[in-house]
Design an enzyme around this catalytic site. Structure first.
Site, PDB file in Angstrom:
ATOM      1  N   GLU A   1      -1.930   5.215  13.472  1.00  0.00           N
ATOM      2  CA  GLU A   1      -1.603   6.405  12.691  1.00  0.00           C
ATOM      3  C   GLU A   1      -1.895   7.672  13.502  1.00  0.00           C
ATOM      4  O   GLU A   1      -1.133   8.640  13.461  1.00  0.00           O
ATOM      5  CB  GLU A   1      -2.374   6.423  11.364  1.00  0.00           C
ATOM      6  CG  GLU A   1      -1.938   7.588  10.466  1.00  0.00           C
ATOM      7  CD  GLU A   1      -2.588   7.576   9.086  1.00  0.00           C
ATOM      8  OE1 GLU A   1      -3.524   6.783   8.865  1.00  0.00           O
ATOM      9  OE2 GLU A   1      -2.123   8.359   8.228  1.00  0.00           O
TER      10      GLU A   1
ATOM     11  N   CYS B   1       0.808  -1.220   0.000  1.00  0.00           N
ATOM     12  CA  CYS B   1       0.000   0.000   0.000  1.00  0.00           C
ATOM     13  C   CYS B   1       0.841   1.269   0.000  1.00  0.00           C
ATOM     14  O   CYS B   1       0.294   2.373  -0.096  1.00  0.00           O
ATOM     15  CB  CYS B   1      -0.930  -0.014   1.203  1.00  0.00           C
ATOM     16  SG  CYS B   1      -1.624  -1.642   1.496  1.00  0.00           S
TER      17      CYS B   1
ATOM     18  N   HIS C   1      -3.235   7.914   5.806  1.00  0.00           N
ATOM     19  CA  HIS C   1      -3.351   6.582   5.209  1.00  0.00           C
ATOM     20  C   HIS C   1      -4.767   6.066   5.507  1.00  0.00           C
ATOM     21  O   HIS C   1      -5.408   5.511   4.634  1.00  0.00           O
ATOM     22  CB  HIS C   1      -2.266   5.671   5.770  1.00  0.00           C
ATOM     23  CG  HIS C   1      -2.185   4.349   5.084  1.00  0.00           C
ATOM     24  ND1 HIS C   1      -2.025   4.231   3.729  1.00  0.00           N
ATOM     25  CD2 HIS C   1      -2.264   3.068   5.556  1.00  0.00           C
ATOM     26  CE1 HIS C   1      -2.007   2.934   3.389  1.00  0.00           C
ATOM     27  NE2 HIS C   1      -2.149   2.221   4.482  1.00  0.00           N
TER      28      HIS C   1
ATOM     29  N   HIS D   1      -9.688   1.585  -0.891  1.00  0.00           N
ATOM     30  CA  HIS D   1      -8.231   1.500  -0.781  1.00  0.00           C
ATOM     31  C   HIS D   1      -7.669   1.074  -2.146  1.00  0.00           C
ATOM     32  O   HIS D   1      -7.864  -0.053  -2.568  1.00  0.00           O
ATOM     33  CB  HIS D   1      -7.875   0.483   0.309  1.00  0.00           C
ATOM     34  CG  HIS D   1      -6.433   0.522   0.727  1.00  0.00           C
ATOM     35  ND1 HIS D   1      -5.435   1.073  -0.029  1.00  0.00           N
ATOM     36  CD2 HIS D   1      -5.838   0.081   1.866  1.00  0.00           C
ATOM     37  CE1 HIS D   1      -4.274   0.957   0.611  1.00  0.00           C
ATOM     38  NE2 HIS D   1      -4.495   0.364   1.763  1.00  0.00           N
TER      39      HIS D   1
ATOM     40  N   PHE E   1       1.643  -3.075   4.122  1.00  0.00           N
ATOM     41  CA  PHE E   1       1.887  -4.408   4.690  1.00  0.00           C
ATOM     42  C   PHE E   1       3.339  -4.747   4.406  1.00  0.00           C
ATOM     43  O   PHE E   1       3.803  -4.585   3.279  1.00  0.00           O
ATOM     44  CB  PHE E   1       1.013  -5.443   3.978  1.00  0.00           C
ATOM     45  CG  PHE E   1      -0.358  -5.611   4.566  1.00  0.00           C
ATOM     46  CD1 PHE E   1      -0.712  -5.032   5.757  1.00  0.00           C
ATOM     47  CD2 PHE E   1      -1.287  -6.389   3.896  1.00  0.00           C
ATOM     48  CE1 PHE E   1      -1.982  -5.212   6.296  1.00  0.00           C
ATOM     49  CE2 PHE E   1      -2.567  -6.579   4.419  1.00  0.00           C
ATOM     50  CZ  PHE E   1      -2.906  -5.984   5.616  1.00  0.00           C
TER      51      PHE E   1
ATOM     52  N   LYS F   1      -9.861   7.383   1.607  1.00  0.00           N
ATOM     53  CA  LYS F   1     -10.299   5.985   1.468  1.00  0.00           C
ATOM     54  C   LYS F   1     -11.744   5.808   1.935  1.00  0.00           C
ATOM     55  O   LYS F   1     -12.381   4.812   1.597  1.00  0.00           O
ATOM     56  CB  LYS F   1      -9.363   5.055   2.245  1.00  0.00           C
ATOM     57  CG  LYS F   1      -7.958   4.992   1.640  1.00  0.00           C
ATOM     58  CD  LYS F   1      -7.060   3.988   2.344  1.00  0.00           C
ATOM     59  CE  LYS F   1      -5.671   3.928   1.723  1.00  0.00           C
ATOM     60  NZ  LYS F   1      -4.808   5.075   2.108  1.00  0.00           N
TER      61      LYS F   1
END
Lengths: 431, 426
Positions: free
Chosen positions: A333, A182, A322, A359, A419, A354
């Site tokens: 975050e 991502c 994010h 996403h 990830f 998002k």
């Protein structure tokens, strides 16, 4: 540091679930629209999560003269061609032979997902050995050779999208592709900017492209139980920072930016959207999926990006988070923002695109940087939609549900975390 | 402030012709080929049943019982990812950098890697449950409801290209820049070049830079057999199948392996008394539209300019040539344009094409060649071809005196990368 070359943004293009132009997408975001709906690309109703934000009605012929060349290509390449064409046209850099093409390169975050998963499964079922638990490896090769489609498999190689862009748009400069999950397109933009700063190129087509709304991707993410399962109301499923968030929603698309060395842009009289000023990149060194519990890599990446831009936390006027809508990301975050930005964090509006786009995985960072630049230029910030219930652990100003006017922003910060632990932070500034 | 220089301080190799630098070098010099009939599974259904297979890879011999958590994670890694992780462990042992000697945020990881093909046992049960009809086709409604439950939850993460860099960063607490380049055959050199730039601009002091890839599994090799220019009519002796630059070349052979290099800022390396294997002095990449040779020549010239040297300073070129009729000729034109008659060594004759791993495995050959002052012969090069007008090394090793070498990588679409390395003289 003081005498490094400056990098500006002179073109932008997108293909997203909320619009196939930058203007259309941004207008929809300001209205708080959601691009999420039931998956229609393949029969997905049996999956625990069967909704996503899809791209519909993309006509490749609008962007390239011979779309038939890309019949065997996957969505990644189609989206990227369309977004890159828009960005190059926007920057006035379309056309073979215009400027020194050996000084124009491309750096992309390109996702996986072109695998012919159906044929692999069918071949497996034909090649089970006597135990019932193993596949006869010699036998399956014959089935695969028959079932797989050669040109399509060739297009599944991970260098093809950047290769096609270089060929289609005559980009002879540096050519690279990354896949750090991502974080990929944000990382591509950061490294592309560094190529320009170092003098390896004058112009870079930088961004990302990805679709995981395929049997392969939907299988993979359902298995990881990272997706929201709020299927009764798909448009409300992506709810970053809300107490009742339960996972992310897949999106797909592409975002491309034209990064250009400042003097090169000035010499040709290019319109300048913003200056690229800060890049931070770290690894969590913690786990395959979960972010570090204190967000140490994210904190360091934000601090590095601020230092790289020569800025203090209070200089930042907007953060595009994010903000995936998973329990872990949004909580950590938030913690990382508060640690990295200190007291200033509570005064800086933060939103997650998002919530509306889903996403976009490898393409997310690029689209979100474009959104942030538009927000800075137009003085209006896109909201975080579906924000209903306060999570005590997520206590920043998330621009709930309605766009907000905020003129005078000079710098924006965009987070992307992958990830595998890659943390990428980008800062752009008013030029 | 003086420029920050980058040196190689360690090397980990897993290749079909040796999994220590010494064994690898000895095989290169002896003309030992790693190409054989595939033994990992029955390759009879393949038109090209040969490959450069590592004969003796044992991850548990490298990731020892003492490395408990990493060892437990091995079952969440595809073969390709294990190769990358294990080569990193070998490299780190060679580098000798201890915990506490470096700020974790100044320790970066860059890999060249692509998506690995799925392990079939992961899908076997679910596929049986979900495929219906004759010929069978997957019913995704059944797959979604029932098949999915028969697949390991972390399935996708076993294969992702950023996982070597992820596992390596966890093993060594490397919290600095972390990237994974997926540009297939140029990925390794692109990763190296990016780490080189990071060191130069002071965003790290040390990098593990690696490449890993394996196509020797049923899905990957079946896929590649459909589009890769693999040898057909292979000879009775697999070791003669791949003939870089030779007039009789008729395709390539797939390989596998991993190489990881310690790349370190010079002053940092000297301060800790590191052993230095060579210096990285130049890098460039680009795209050669139509594979005319002009673009590749420009990339080579850019790398030489980055190294601040001229073509005459270069003692050998380490070519990407994989035995392809068209690609070898393309590369040869560019080498001839830039260098004229420089000796050219093409290691794929020994190794096969290991994709994202190839650039750095082959670069290791040049680092070793500069150390030894000897250049190996290109395997199976017997008949010059006028479409490949380069001075290909052949037979026994030959002495090399000049301190610089250029390593090239290319893809079949026209992407190219070049690095310049220099013999280390303290």
């Amino acid at each position: 540091m003081t005498n490094r070359k400056r990098v500006v943004i002179t073109g932008m293009g997108v293909v997203t679930p909320l619009g196939h132009t930058v203007a259309e997408m941004f207008a929809n975001l300001l209205e708080g629209k959601s691009g999420v709906g039931p998956i229609t690309h393949f029969p997905a109703s049996g999956f625990p999560t069967n909704f996503a934000a899809e791209i519909k009605n993309l006509d490749l012929g609008k962007y390239v003269s011979a779309p038939g060349r890309y019949d065997a290509s996957g969505s990644n390449t189609h989206f990227a061609l369309a977004a890159a064409q828009q960005a190059l046209a926007d920057a006035g850099l379309l056309g073979s032979g215009k400027f020194d093409r050996s000084r124009i390169g491309t750096y992309l975050g390109v996702g996986e997902g072109a695998e012919d998963f159906s044929s692999v499964l069918a071949a497996c079922s034909l090649s089970v050995d006597a135990t019932g638990y193993k596949v006869n490896q010699g036998e399956i090769i014959g089935h695969l050779s028959r079932l797989l489609h050669g040109p399509r498999e060739a297009e599944g190689e991970m260098n093809t999208t950047a290769g096609h862009l270089a060929d289609e748009f005559d980009l002879g400069g540096p050519n690279s592709t990354t896949l750090t999950a991502c974080a990929a397109s944000a990382q591509a933009i950061g490294e592309a900017a560094e190529l320009i700063r170092h003098g390896d190129a004058d112009v870079m087509v930088a961004g990302g492209t990805h679709s995981m709304i395929s049997p392969f991707g939907v299988t993979g993410f359902n298995l990881l139980t990272a997706l929201s399962t709020s299927g009764t109301a798909p448009k409300q499923a992506s709810r970053p920072f809300d107490l009742n968030r339960d996972g992310f929603v897949l999106g797909e698309g592409s975002g491309m930016l034209i990064l250009e060395e400042l003097e090169h842009a000035k010499a040709r009289g290019a319109a300048i959207y913003a200056e690229f000023t800060g890049y931070g990149t770290t690894g969590d060194a913690h786990a395959m999926t979960d972010p570090h519990p204190q967000g140490r890599g994210a904190i360091r990446a934000m601090r590095d990006a601020l230092r790289n831009a020569g800025l203090q936390p209070h200089d930042i006027g907007y953060v595009n988070a994010h903000g995936t809508s998973t329990q872990a990301n949004d909580e950590i975050e938030t913690l990382a923002l508060k640690t990295a930005l200190g007291d200033a964090a509570y005064g800086i509006p933060v939103s997650s695109s998002k919530s509306m786009l889903g996403h976009l995985i490898a393409a997310g960072g690029a689209v979100e940087l474009i959104i942030s630049i538009l927000a800075m230029r137009q003085g209006v910030l896109p909201p975080t939609i579906n924000y209903d219930t306060l999570d005590p652990l997520c206590d920043l100003d998330y621009i709930p549900n309605c766009a907000r006017e905020k003129p005078g922003i000079r710098h924006i910060l965009s987070n992307s975390f992958g990830f595998g632990g890659q943390n990428i932070v980008l800062i752009a500034s008013r030029y | 402030m003086p420029a920050r220089r980058a040196v190689f301080t360690g090397l980990g190799l897993l290749t079909p012709i040796g999994s220590t630098p010494e064994a690898f070098w000895a095989s290169l010099c002896a003309g030992t080929s790693g190409i054989r009939r595939i033994q990992r599974f029955d390759p009879s259904a393949l038109r090209c049943p040969i490959a450069g297979e590592i004969p003796d890879f044992d991850p548990k011999a490298i990731i020892t019982a003492a490395m408990k958590d990493t060892r437990k994670s091995l079952n969440k890694m595809a073969h390709t990812i294990r190769l990358g992780l294990c080569a990193a462990q070998l490299a780190m042992t060679d580098v000798g950098l201890q915990k506490g000697q470096i700020d974790p945020f100044r320790f970066g990881v860059e890999f060249g890697c692509v998506m690995a093909a799925t392990d079939l046992e992961d899908l076997c049960k679910g596929a049986q449950t979900s495929c219906v009809g004759d010929p069978p086709e997957v019913d995704y409604t059944i797959w979604g409801r029932q098949g999915l439950k028969q697949v390991p939850p972390l399935w996708m993460l076993k294969y992702l290209p950023n996982m070597p860099a992820c596992h390596v960063s966890i093993l060594f607490d490397a919290q600095g820049p972390n990237n994974s380049i997926t540009s297939t055959d140029t990925a390794g050199l692109l990763a190296l070049g990016e780490a080189f730039r990071h060191l130069a601009r002071d965003s790290a002091d040390f990098f593990l830079v690696g490449g890993c890839d394996s196509k020797i599994n049923p899905v990957a090799i079946a896929r590649h057999s459909l589009f890769h220019d693999l040898v057909h009519d292979q000879p009775a002796d697999p070791t003669t199948a791949i003939k870089p630059f030779d007039a009789a070349r008729n395709g390539t052979v797939l390989g596998e392996g991993a190489a990881v290099l310690g790349l370190e800022e010079l002053a940092f390396a000297q301060k800790r008394g590191a052993k230095i294997l060579g210096e990285l002095v130049g890098f460039a990449s680009g795209f050669d539209k139509g594979r005319t040779g002009t673009g590749l020549a420009k990339v080579i010239q850019n790398a030489l300019r980055d190294a601040k040297i001229s073509p005459a300073d270069v003692g050998h070129v380490n070519a990407a040539a994989r035995g392809s009729r068209e690609l070898d000729a393309w590369e040869a034109r560019a080498i001839r344009d830039v260098f004229g008659d420089v000796p050219v060594f093409a290691p794929k004759g020994h190794l096969g094409n290991s994709g994202a791993a190839s650039g750095l495995i082959e670069l290791a050959a040049s680092v070793l060649a500069l150390q030894h002052g000897q250049l190996p012969g290109t395997l199976n090069y017997t008949t010059p071809d006028e479409t490949c007008p380069v001075n290909v090394t052949t037979g026994d090793t030959q002495p090399i005196a000049k301190p610089y070498a250029v390593k090239l990588s290319v893809t079949d679409l026209g992407q190219c990368a070049a690095v310049v390395v220099k013999r280390w003289e303290s």
